[in-house]
Design a protein around this motif. Structure first.
Motif, PDB file in Angstrom:
ATOM      1  N   LYS A   1       0.806  -1.221   0.000  1.00 41.45           N
ATOM      2  CA  LYS A   1       0.000   0.000   0.000  1.00 41.45           C
ATOM      3  C   LYS A   1       0.836   1.266   0.000  1.00 41.45           C
ATOM      4  N   ARG A   2       1.900   1.297   0.788  1.00 42.50           N
ATOM      5  CA  ARG A   2       2.683   2.531   0.926  1.00 42.50           C
ATOM      6  C   ARG A   2       3.937   2.542   0.056  1.00 42.50           C
ATOM      7  N   ARG A   3       4.076   1.511  -0.820  1.00 46.15           N
ATOM      8  CA  ARG A   3       5.319   1.413  -1.568  1.00 46.15           C
ATOM      9  C   ARG A   3       5.173   1.424  -3.083  1.00 46.15           C
ATOM     10  N   THR A   4       3.998   1.097  -3.616  1.00 47.79           N
ATOM     11  CA  THR A   4       3.871   0.980  -5.059  1.00 47.79           C
ATOM     12  C   THR A   4       2.509   1.461  -5.543  1.00 47.79           C
ATOM     13  N   SER A   5       2.496   2.030  -6.723  1.00 45.92           N
ATOM     14  CA  SER A   5       1.238   2.493  -7.319  1.00 45.92           C
ATOM     15  C   SER A   5       0.391   1.325  -7.809  1.00 45.92           C
ATOM     16  N   GLN A   6       0.989   0.144  -7.843  1.00 45.37           N
ATOM     17  CA  GLN A   6       0.253  -1.068  -8.217  1.00 45.37           C
ATOM     18  C   GLN A   6      -0.337  -1.769  -6.998  1.00 45.37           C
ATOM     19  N   ASN A   7      -0.409  -1.048  -5.886  1.00 44.02           N
ATOM     20  CA  ASN A   7      -0.870  -1.650  -4.628  1.00 44.02           C
ATOM     21  C   ASN A   7      -2.240  -2.291  -4.754  1.00 44.02           C
ATOM     22  N   ILE A   8      -3.195  -1.580  -5.340  1.00 42.75           N
ATOM     23  CA  ILE A   8      -4.560  -2.094  -5.380  1.00 42.75           C
ATOM     24  C   ILE A   8      -4.692  -3.234  -6.378  1.00 42.75           C
ATOM     25  N   VAL A   9      -3.797  -3.286  -7.376  1.00 39.16           N
ATOM     26  CA  VAL A   9      -3.850  -4.371  -8.365  1.00 39.16           C
ATOM     27  C   VAL A   9      -3.609  -5.708  -7.673  1.00 39.16           C
ATOM     28  N   TRP A  10      -2.490  -5.792  -6.960  1.00 40.65           N
ATOM     29  CA  TRP A  10      -2.141  -7.058  -6.313  1.00 40.65           C
ATOM     30  C   TRP A  10      -2.836  -7.214  -4.967  1.00 40.65           C
ATOM     31  N   GLY A  11      -3.060  -6.117  -4.288  1.00 35.26           N
ATOM     32  CA  GLY A  11      -3.779  -6.194  -3.022  1.00 35.26           C
ATOM     33  C   GLY A  11      -5.202  -6.663  -3.194  1.00 35.26           C
ATOM     34  N   GLY A  12      -5.764  -6.427  -4.391  1.00 38.41           N
ATOM     35  CA  GLY A  12      -7.135  -6.839  -4.654  1.00 38.41           C
ATOM     36  C   GLY A  12      -7.330  -8.338  -4.655  1.00 38.41           C
TER      37      GLY A  12
ATOM     38  N   MET B   1      -1.080   5.787  -4.481  1.00 38.02           N
ATOM     39  CA  MET B   1      -2.131   5.265  -5.354  1.00 38.02           C
ATOM     40  C   MET B   1      -1.878   5.792  -6.768  1.00 38.02           C
ATOM     41  N   LEU B   2      -2.252   5.032  -7.780  1.00 38.42           N
ATOM     42  CA  LEU B   2      -1.945   5.416  -9.155  1.00 38.42           C
ATOM     43  C   LEU B   2      -2.373   6.844  -9.489  1.00 38.42           C
ATOM     44  N   PRO B   3      -3.579   7.309  -9.085  1.00 40.41           N
ATOM     45  CA  PRO B   3      -3.953   8.690  -9.412  1.00 40.41           C
ATOM     46  C   PRO B   3      -3.075   9.754  -8.755  1.00 40.41           C
ATOM     47  N   VAL B   4      -2.313   9.372  -7.723  1.00 40.90           N
ATOM     48  CA  VAL B   4      -1.407  10.317  -7.066  1.00 40.90           C
ATOM     49  C   VAL B   4      -0.158  10.526  -7.904  1.00 40.90           C
ATOM     50  N   VAL B   5       0.304   9.466  -8.558  1.00 41.97           N
ATOM     51  CA  VAL B   5       1.591   9.527  -9.263  1.00 41.97           C
ATOM     52  C   VAL B   5       1.435   9.612 -10.776  1.00 41.97           C
ATOM     53  N   ALA B   6       0.206   9.541 -11.288  1.00 34.85           N
ATOM     54  CA  ALA B   6      -0.011   9.584 -12.736  1.00 34.85           C
ATOM     55  C   ALA B   6      -1.106  10.596 -13.068  1.00 34.85           C
TER      56      ALA B   6
ATOM     57  N   ASN C   1      -4.573  12.070 -14.912  1.00 34.14           N
ATOM     58  CA  ASN C   1      -5.913  11.501 -15.085  1.00 34.14           C
ATOM     59  C   ASN C   1      -6.013  10.688 -16.368  1.00 34.14           C
ATOM     60  N   SER C   2      -5.381  11.161 -17.425  1.00 31.77           N
ATOM     61  CA  SER C   2      -5.425  10.440 -18.700  1.00 31.77           C
ATOM     62  C   SER C   2      -4.753   9.081 -18.594  1.00 31.77           C
ATOM     63  N   ALA C   3      -3.602   9.047 -17.916  1.00 35.04           N
ATOM     64  CA  ALA C   3      -2.886   7.786 -17.755  1.00 35.04           C
ATOM     65  C   ALA C   3      -3.696   6.799 -16.914  1.00 35.04           C
ATOM     66  N   VAL C   4      -4.319   7.298 -15.861  1.00 36.51           N
ATOM     67  CA  VAL C   4      -5.144   6.431 -15.017  1.00 36.51           C
ATOM     68  C   VAL C   4      -6.340   5.919 -15.810  1.00 36.51           C
ATOM     69  N   ALA C   5      -6.983   6.795 -16.554  1.00 35.24           N
ATOM     70  CA  ALA C   5      -8.158   6.397 -17.334  1.00 35.24           C
ATOM     71  C   ALA C   5      -7.796   5.361 -18.394  1.00 35.24           C
ATOM     72  N   ARG C   6      -6.608   5.485 -18.974  1.00 39.16           N
ATOM     73  CA  ARG C   6      -6.178   4.471 -19.960  1.00 39.16           C
ATOM     74  C   ARG C   6      -6.022   3.113 -19.292  1.00 39.16           C
ATOM     75  N   GLN C   7      -5.468   3.101 -18.082  1.00 35.37           N
ATOM     76  CA  GLN C   7      -5.346   1.841 -17.345  1.00 35.37           C
ATOM     77  C   GLN C   7      -6.720   1.279 -17.007  1.00 35.37           C
TER      78      GLN C   7
END
Length: 313
Positions: free
Chosen positions: A151-162, A217-222, A224-230
């Motif tokens: 959670k506190r280390r990667t923007s992919q947290n919710i992907v694998w945490g899910g 979280m991804l929206p913090v480091v990317a 809106n367009s990049a997040v929406a593409r993902q």
């Protein structure tokens, strides 16, 4: 774990905290995050109908739901114990019991660990030990891997945490059959690919909260367009995976029709969000919560179809 320097958890004066039994009971229930558990049960029960190809033993359904609530509640309580420092700084979580002092950290830890033990024994003794192992695995993954590491280390947290949130599908199936089939794996993958595009719109909405506490979280480091593409990418994969149940013979026309219709609407909303993000829309004009709210409706419709389909074949 990244340290967050600010006011400690339990920011309210203890004299302002209601210590009556109803208030304390409410606080402990809040530790289990009941609204999130409702969503987990929406995926557990229909899978039991599909596994039984009809109506499963209703006592087994009740027993599985109770065990699932206890296990998920324990995981959520332990999550709040670990995250109480950042919860105190986020508007979305500042009223949680460990932040307000309604429950002490020590009591919250004991409560979470107790639910973990009780839920594992509950599944093992009253359902089967495969379901118990899956339940315990989900709890440990959510607390140790997602909350404490990702959670506190990667923007992919919710992907694998899910992954932890996908486990009720396997638990529901195994509670009926004492095994895990490809149908359960496919529905697990549907939930796996559903989780990021479900949660990222909410993260876009509360981006400032996550940025304040240093959670990437991804929206913090990317953008809106990049997040929406993902979101669009994961959405297409999710819909494609949801349709795999039909050619493999696990479902019939009803589930397939619901999956096509609801998935098509999801993709419309995902692409609309991407278009708004590309146009530079911000704030209320981005309308990111449209997809968040639809994602809950989508998964509800899809799993209701999972439960109903065996009766229409």
């Amino acid at each position: 774990m990244t340290a967050v320097g600010s006011r400690p958890a339990g920011v309210l004066e203890t004299s302002t905290v209601d210590r009556s039994f109803p208030a304390r009971l409410k606080a402990y229930v809040a530790l289990t995050k009941p609204r999130i558990i409702e969503l987990l049960l929406i995926t557990t029960i229909p899978v039991m109908f599909l596994a039984a190809q009809g109506v499963p033993d209703l006592l087994l359904v009740l027993t599985t739901c109770i065990g699932g609530y206890l296990s998920a509640g324990g995981a959520n309580a332990l999550n709040m114990y670990v995250d109480r420092d950042i919860d105190a700084l986020m508007h979305r979580t500042e009223k949680r019991p460990l932040v307000t002092g309604a429950v002490t950290p020590r009591a919250g830890l004991i409560f979470g660990l107790s639910l973990a033990v009780v839920s594992t024994l509950w599944f093992g003794l009253l359902v089967n030990w495969l379901s118990a192992a899956l339940s315990l695995g989900a709890l440990l993954f959510y607390v140790l891997v997602y909350t404490m590491v990702l959670k506190r280390r990667t923007s992919q947290n919710i992907v694998w945490g899910g992954i932890a949130g996908c486990m009720p599908v396997l638990i529901g199936w195994s509670s009926v059959t004492n095994e895990v089939s490809w149908a359960a794996v496919i529905l697990f993958l549907v939930m796996f690919f559903w989780t990021p595009p479900h949660y990222w719109p909410l993260s876009m909405k509360v981006r400032e909260d996550y940025a304040r506490v240093g959670v990437p979280m991804l929206p913090v480091v990317a953008t809106n367009s990049a997040v929406a593409r993902q979101i669009v990418l994961y959405s297409w994969v999710m819909v494609a995976v949801s349709l795999m149940l039909w050619p493999l013979g696990y479902v019939g026309w009803f589930y397939t029709g619901v999956a096509l219709a609801s998935g098509g609407w999801w993709l419309w909303e995902a692409h609309a969000l991407l278009a708004r993000a590309k146009s530079g829309a911000k704030g209320a004009k981005l309308k990111e919560m449209r997809l968040f709210h639809w994602s809950i409706t989508y998964v509800s419709l899809l799993f209701v179809a999972v439960a109903v389909d065996p009766f229409l074949r």
